[in-house]
Design a protein around this motif. Structure first.
Motif, PDB file in Angstrom:
ATOM      1  N   GLN A 145     -16.832   2.969   9.452  1.00  0.00           N
ATOM      2  CA  GLN A 145     -16.294   2.286   8.409  1.00  0.00           C
ATOM      3  C   GLN A 145     -15.299   1.193   9.031  1.00  0.00           C
ATOM      4  N   LYS A 146     -14.833   0.285   8.143  1.00  0.00           N
ATOM      5  CA  LYS A 146     -14.111  -0.970   8.509  1.00  0.00           C
ATOM      6  C   LYS A 146     -12.614  -0.463   8.344  1.00  0.00           C
ATOM      7  N   LEU A 147     -12.297   0.117   7.155  1.00  0.00           N
ATOM      8  CA  LEU A 147     -10.807   0.639   6.882  1.00  0.00           C
ATOM      9  C   LEU A 147     -10.427   1.658   7.901  1.00  0.00           C
ATOM     10  N   HIS A 148      -9.123   1.757   8.005  1.00  0.00           N
ATOM     11  CA  HIS A 148      -8.235   2.639   8.744  1.00  0.00           C
ATOM     12  C   HIS A 148      -8.715   2.598  10.320  1.00  0.00           C
ATOM     13  N   ALA A 149      -9.993   3.209  10.820  1.00  0.00           N
ATOM     14  CA  ALA A 149     -10.124   3.353  12.015  1.00  0.00           C
ATOM     15  C   ALA A 149     -11.576   2.943  12.102  1.00  0.00           C
ATOM     16  N   ARG A 150     -12.079   2.157  13.234  1.00  0.00           N
ATOM     17  CA  ARG A 150     -13.582   1.888  13.500  1.00  0.00           C
ATOM     18  C   ARG A 150     -13.627   2.103  14.972  1.00  0.00           C
ATOM     19  N   GLY A 151     -14.766   2.828  15.221  1.00  0.00           N
ATOM     20  CA  GLY A 151     -14.907   3.002  16.542  1.00  0.00           C
ATOM     21  C   GLY A 151     -14.549   4.734  16.920  1.00  0.00           C
ATOM     22  N   ASP A 166       1.504  11.782  23.208  1.00  0.00           N
ATOM     23  CA  ASP A 166       1.724  12.334  21.807  1.00  0.00           C
ATOM     24  C   ASP A 166       1.793  10.809  20.982  1.00  0.00           C
ATOM     25  N   PRO A 167       0.969  10.736  20.030  1.00  0.00           N
ATOM     26  CA  PRO A 167       0.912   9.488  19.294  1.00  0.00           C
ATOM     27  C   PRO A 167       1.984   9.404  18.262  1.00  0.00           C
ATOM     28  N   VAL A 168       2.530  10.423  17.921  1.00  0.00           N
ATOM     29  CA  VAL A 168       3.683  10.424  16.833  1.00  0.00           C
ATOM     30  C   VAL A 168       5.015   9.863  17.504  1.00  0.00           C
ATOM     31  N   GLY A 169       5.690   9.052  16.726  1.00  0.00           N
ATOM     32  CA  GLY A 169       6.833   8.519  17.130  1.00  0.00           C
ATOM     33  C   GLY A 169       6.861   6.951  17.712  1.00  0.00           C
ATOM     34  N   GLU A 170       5.326   6.967  17.948  1.00  0.00           N
ATOM     35  CA  GLU A 170       5.354   5.286  18.586  1.00  0.00           C
ATOM     36  C   GLU A 170       5.903   4.574  17.854  1.00  0.00           C
ATOM     37  N   VAL A 171       6.951   3.410  18.254  1.00  0.00           N
ATOM     38  CA  VAL A 171       7.183   2.371  17.551  1.00  0.00           C
ATOM     39  C   VAL A 171       6.187   1.343  17.736  1.00  0.00           C
ATOM     40  N   VAL A 172       5.326   0.956  16.482  1.00  0.00           N
ATOM     41  CA  VAL A 172       4.233   0.128  16.619  1.00  0.00           C
ATOM     42  C   VAL A 172       4.788  -1.330  16.488  1.00  0.00           C
ATOM     43  N   ARG A 173       5.565  -1.428  15.565  1.00  0.00           N
ATOM     44  CA  ARG A 173       6.401  -2.666  15.309  1.00  0.00           C
ATOM     45  C   ARG A 173       7.791  -2.616  15.138  1.00  0.00           C
ATOM     46  N   SER A 227       0.654  -1.123  -0.002  1.00  0.00           N
ATOM     47  CA  SER A 227       0.051  -0.027   0.040  1.00  0.00           C
ATOM     48  C   SER A 227       0.817   1.202   0.090  1.00  0.00           C
ATOM     49  N   THR A 228       0.610   2.283  -0.864  1.00  0.00           N
ATOM     50  CA  THR A 228       1.067   3.467  -0.806  1.00  0.00           C
ATOM     51  C   THR A 228       0.291   4.728  -0.278  1.00  0.00           C
ATOM     52  N   GLN A 229      -0.723   4.460   0.255  1.00  0.00           N
ATOM     53  CA  GLN A 229      -1.548   4.934   0.687  1.00  0.00           C
ATOM     54  C   GLN A 229      -1.498   5.386   2.306  1.00  0.00           C
ATOM     55  N   LYS A 230      -1.876   6.337   2.908  1.00  0.00           N
ATOM     56  CA  LYS A 230      -1.548   6.713   4.148  1.00  0.00           C
ATOM     57  C   LYS A 230      -2.661   5.845   5.020  1.00  0.00           C
ATOM     58  N   LEU A 231      -4.022   6.070   4.815  1.00  0.00           N
ATOM     59  CA  LEU A 231      -5.171   5.437   5.313  1.00  0.00           C
ATOM     60  C   LEU A 231      -5.109   3.728   5.498  1.00  0.00           C
ATOM     61  N   HIS A 232      -5.577   3.318   6.631  1.00  0.00           N
ATOM     62  CA  HIS A 232      -5.820   1.947   6.914  1.00  0.00           C
ATOM     63  C   HIS A 232      -4.340   1.291   7.031  1.00  0.00           C
ATOM     64  N   MET A 285     -12.483   7.518  17.353  1.00  0.00           N
ATOM     65  CA  MET A 285     -11.187   7.947  16.960  1.00  0.00           C
ATOM     66  C   MET A 285     -10.502   8.932  18.007  1.00  0.00           C
ATOM     67  N   GLY A 286      -9.527   8.271  18.470  1.00  0.00           N
ATOM     68  CA  GLY A 286      -8.804   9.284  19.500  1.00  0.00           C
ATOM     69  C   GLY A 286      -7.387   9.922  18.743  1.00  0.00           C
ATOM     70  N   LEU A 287      -6.213  10.004  19.255  1.00  0.00           N
ATOM     71  CA  LEU A 287      -5.136  10.700  18.625  1.00  0.00           C
ATOM     72  C   LEU A 287      -4.395   9.717  17.766  1.00  0.00           C
ATOM     73  N   PRO A 288      -4.345   8.320  18.224  1.00  0.00           N
ATOM     74  CA  PRO A 288      -3.758   7.599  17.207  1.00  0.00           C
ATOM     75  C   PRO A 288      -4.522   7.229  16.218  1.00  0.00           C
ATOM     76  N   GLU A 289      -5.669   7.247  16.082  1.00  0.00           N
ATOM     77  CA  GLU A 289      -6.459   7.101  14.832  1.00  0.00           C
ATOM     78  C   GLU A 289      -6.142   8.239  13.767  1.00  0.00           C
ATOM     79  N   MET A 290      -5.642   9.263  14.305  1.00  0.00           N
ATOM     80  CA  MET A 290      -5.348  10.453  13.473  1.00  0.00           C
ATOM     81  C   MET A 290      -4.196  10.395  12.901  1.00  0.00           C
TER      82      MET A 290
END
Lengths: 418, 418
Positions: free
Chosen positions: B391-397, B94-101, A389-394, B399-404
Motif C-alpha cells: 500500500q502507499k500509506l505509512h509503509a511501502r515495501g 532500537d527504532p524507538v527514540g530516534e529523532v527523525v527531525r 493528522s491525529t492518527q498514528k499511521l502514515h 517493513m522492518g522495525l522502523p515501519e512498526m
C-alpha cells in the motif's frame, strides 16, 4: 451503480490517468503552473466574485448566520491573498524525488528509496472556498491529482475557481485533470468519492468532528484523520506560576475555535492554592466560562459544575473544563482517557516530571512549558499544511508536502539474480 | 456483544495497558527480555514439541497434505533456529527514540519529531507457528504490544509458545501482556479483533491473498496490506540477452511460492526473435508451464494459450504468462492494468528506457537489471521484516522495525505563548 456514482468515478478515473503524467514532472514545470494559477485567480477576480455572490445570496435566503456568510465571502482582496498563498507554495521545496534512504548492498545492488506522489488525493471540506485553491496547489506541488469536494454552500464559487485553475494549467505541461471538482452537491456525491477504492489513493477530510467521523466510518478509500482536538494543559506541582498562568490562558483564549486550543486544564493539588485563584481571575476577565470539579469550584463561586461530558468535549468556544489532580500520573490517566491525542502540554520546572509526561502521554504533540497553540504547520516551519493528522499511521501531526507523498524502492543492478 | 468479542476486547484492553509501560522501556531491558524469550524456547522445547504433536495429529486426522504438515511441524532443531532469529532481532538497533527531525524554531522553541511505538499491533496469520515467535519478537523490539491470531490448525502449538514467551517475560521489566494470543480459533475471534477500533492501533495480515482481502474489507482497525504479488519482468528491446534470460528465469523459478516471484514476462517485439527461443527452452527445462499470447506461441508449440485471467493471476507456482509488446509504454500500460504494484523489473541497457520505466511504473519496488526476487527485508539489509507492504500509506515495501513505529512531536519551551 447510480448516475452520480458513475459521474464521480469517471472524474476519479481521469484523475488517476492525470496522476501518471504528473508524477515525473519537474519542479520547474509544477512551479510555473502554480504561478500561472495564481495569476489567473487575480485576473479573473470578477468572474469568481460574481459566482461567489450567487452562493452568498443563496446562503442569505436560507437564513445563514453572518459569521458563516463572512467565511464564505470572497473579495478582490481575499482573492489576492489566496493567490499569494499559491505563490508561497511554489517557493517551497519539491518533496518528490528526494532519496529518503540509499545504500549499495553487499552484492553491488544499488538501493534507493525515493519519495513519489501518493497519486490521487480526495479532499472533502466545508465552508471556505479558499481551501479549494489551497488544496489544489498543495496537491499539484506534491505531484498529486486533486479531487475537490467542497460544501454545497460554496458550489458556485468552487466551480468558478476550479474552472479558472484548470484554464490556467493549459499549456503548462501539467495535465488539466490534475485539478477537478467532484460533481454534485449532495451526500451521494461525497459517498461515491468515499467508495472509489482503487481510483483514489487517500481521502483527507478537512472540517469539523462530525464530517471527519463520517468519512472515517464510511470510506473504503484509506483516510487520513485530521484535526479533532480535545487538548489538555497540565500544571505540575513544580510549575513556575507566571508561566503556568500565561500558558493556560493562551492555550484557551488565543483563538478558541481552533483544534489546538486547550479544552481542559488539570492542576496538581499541591499548587492549586497558589495557581487557581490567579488563573481563574484572568480567565474570568477574558470571558471564559469555567466548568470545574468540586475542588476547583471551592476557589470561585462562578465556576459551573463539570459533568462527565465536559471532560470529553471539544468546546471550540470560551469554555474550559478544570480539574484538580493529586499526581502527574492521575493527570496522565485523565488525558489517556479523554484526549483525542492531538496536543497536550505540561507546565513544570522538573526535568523528571517533564520526562515522565512526555514518555507516557501518547499524543501527536506534547508541549513542555509552551502553549498548545503551537501545534501548527506554519509554526513548525513547514510552510504550508493540508491538515493536522491525529492518527498514528502514515503521518502524525501537521502534514506538510512530504506527508502528501509515498515512497518507492528503485533497485539497480547489472544482471543480478539470487 | 458476543462472549468471544468480549474476551477478545478484554485481551486487547490488557495489550493497550501494557503498551503504556512498553513505550518508554530502554533498549537494554527489551533486548534482555528477547534473550530470555530465546532461552526459554530452547529450554522448554519438549513442552512445545508435545503441543505441536497434538496439532499434527489433528491435521493428519483431517487429511491435511504432507506439505501442510511439514509447514506446521516443530522439531528441536527448528525451535533452535526460531530462538536464533529472536537473538538476531535483539541485535538490531532500537527504532524507538530516534529523532527523525529536529530544529530550534525562530522563537526559541525546540522541536523534535521522535519515533514512538505504534501501540498495539494485531497480527493475523496462517500456518507456520514460527510466525508466532517472530511477530512477538519484532513487536517487542519496536515497543509494541502484540496480539497474535494464528490459524486454528496451530492453536495448540501457538498456545504453548505464547505461554513459554510470557513466562520468560516475568521479572524482565517488560509487561507480560506485551505478548498475548487472541482467544478462540473461529472466524468470530478474528472478526472481533478486526473490530477492536480504539484498542488496536494496526492490523497486519500475513498470509495468502484471500486472508489479506478479508482483513482489508472487514477491519475497522487500520490495516497494513501485505504481500500479494503479481510481479512482471519486462525485457526491453535494448536488453542484454544473457542478463535478460538469467533475470527472467531467476524471477520465476528461484522460489516460485513467494510474493516477489514474477508471474508475467513482457517481451519487446524487436528482441522477441532472439530472446524468446532461448528463454522458453530454459523455462521448459526447469518445468515451467508457459501461458503465452499468440506471438509467444509462434516460438514454441508447447506454450499454452493465455487467457485474460492469466494476466491477472498470482500463480505462486511454476507457471508463467508471457506476452509480446511493441513498446515500453505498452508494457507499462499492461503493468498498470494488471499488477498488484509489488515488484516489476526492466531488463535494458538503455538509460532513457530505464528512466521512463522507473518513472511510470507505480510499484513498491522497481528493479533495473535485477531479479524481482530481491524485494525482501533481508536482501535490503533491514535484518528482519514483518511483511512487505503493497500500500502507499505509512509503509511501502519490506517493513522492518522502523515501519512498526509512529512518531510524535515534542516541543520544549520556556513559557512560550502565541
Amino acid at each position: 451503480m447510480s448516475d452520480i456514482e458513475r459521474d464521480v468515478h469517471a472524474v476519479a478515473r481521469r484523475a488517476k490517468d492525470a496522476a501518471v503524467d504528473l508524477a515525473p514532472l519537474s519542479r520547474a514545470v509544477k512551479d510555473a503552473a502554480l504561478l500561472a494559477m495564481a495569476e489567473a485567480l487575480v485576473k479573473q477576480v470578477d468572474e469568481i466574485v460574481a459566482a461567489n455572490a450567487e452562493d452568498i445570496t443563496r446562503a442569505r435566503e436560507s437564513g445563514a448566520a453572518e459569521a458563516m456568510i463572512d467565511r464564505l465571502a470572497l473579495t478582490p482582496r481575499r482573492i489576492e491573498a489566496i493567490a499569494d498563498a499559491v505563490r508561497a507554495i511554489a517557493e517551497l521545496p519539491d518533496p518528490v524525488g528526494e532519496v529518503v534512504r540509499g545504500r549499495t548492498l553487499p552484492n553491488g545492488l544499488e538501493l534507493r528509496q525515493i519519495r513519489v506522489p501518493l497519486g490521487v488525493i480526495g479532499i472533502i471540506y466545508e465552508g471556505r472556498p479558499n481551501v479549494t485553491v489551497d488544496a489544489a496547489a498543495l496537491c499539484l506541488k506534491s505531484g498529486n491529482a486533486a479531487l475537490l469536494r467542497g460544501s454545497s454552500s460554496a458550489y458556485a464559487s468552487n466551480t468558478a475557481i476550479v474552472r479558472v485553475l484548470r484554464e490556467a494549467l493549459e499549456g503548462t505541461g501539467v495535465p488539466v485533470d490534475a485539478v477537478q471538482l467532484v460533481p454534485g452537491t449532495g451526500r451521494d456525491s461525497a459517498q461515491a468519492l468515499m467508495r472509489a477504492r482503487g481510483l483514489v489513493d487517500v481521502l483527507i477530510p478537512r472540517g469539523g468532528g462530525s464530517l471527519i467521523q463520517t468519512v472515517v466510518r464510511e470510506s473504503t478509500v484509506p483516510v487520513i484523520e485530521t484535526g479533532e482536538g480535545n487538548c489538555h494543559v497540565y500544571v505540575d506541582e513544580a510549575a513556575d506560576l507566571g508561566k503556568a498562568v500565561a500558558i493556560a490562558v493562551n492555550s484557551k483564549t488565543h483563538r478558541c475555535s481552533t483544534c489546538n486550543t486547550a479544552e481542559t486544564l488539570l492542576v496538581h493539588s499541591a499548587i492549586a492554592d497558589r495557581f487557581l485563584p490567579a488563573v481563574l481571575a484572568e480567565l474570568k476577565d477574558l470571558g471564559v466560562t469555567v466548568h470545574g470539579d468540586e475542588r476547583t469550584r471551592s476557589y470561585d463561586a462562578d465556576v459551573v459544575p463539570a459533568t462527565e461530558d465536559d471532560w470529553a468535549t471539544e468546546y471550540l468556544s470560551l469554555d474550559l473544563a478544570v480539574k484538580v489532580v493529586d499526581s502527574l500520573d492521575e493527570a496522565v490517566d485523565h488525558i489517556r482517557r479523554y484526549s483525542t491525542a492531538h496536543t497536550e502540554a505540561i507546565v513544570t520546572d522538573s526535568q523528571s516530571a517533564a520526562r515522565r509526561f512526555v514518555e507516557r502521554v501518547d499524543s501527536t504533540a506534547v508541549m513542555v512549558n509552551a502553549s498548545t497553540r503551537f501545534t501548527d504547520g506554519g509554526e513548525f516551519g513547514f510552510g504550508a499544511e493540508i491538515g493536522i493528522s491525529t492518527q498514528k499511521l502514515h503521518a502524525r501531526g501537521p502534514m506538510g508536502l512530504p506527508e502528501m507523498t509515498s515512497t518507492k524502492y528503485v533497485i539497480t543492478g547489472d544482471g543480478h539474480v539470487r
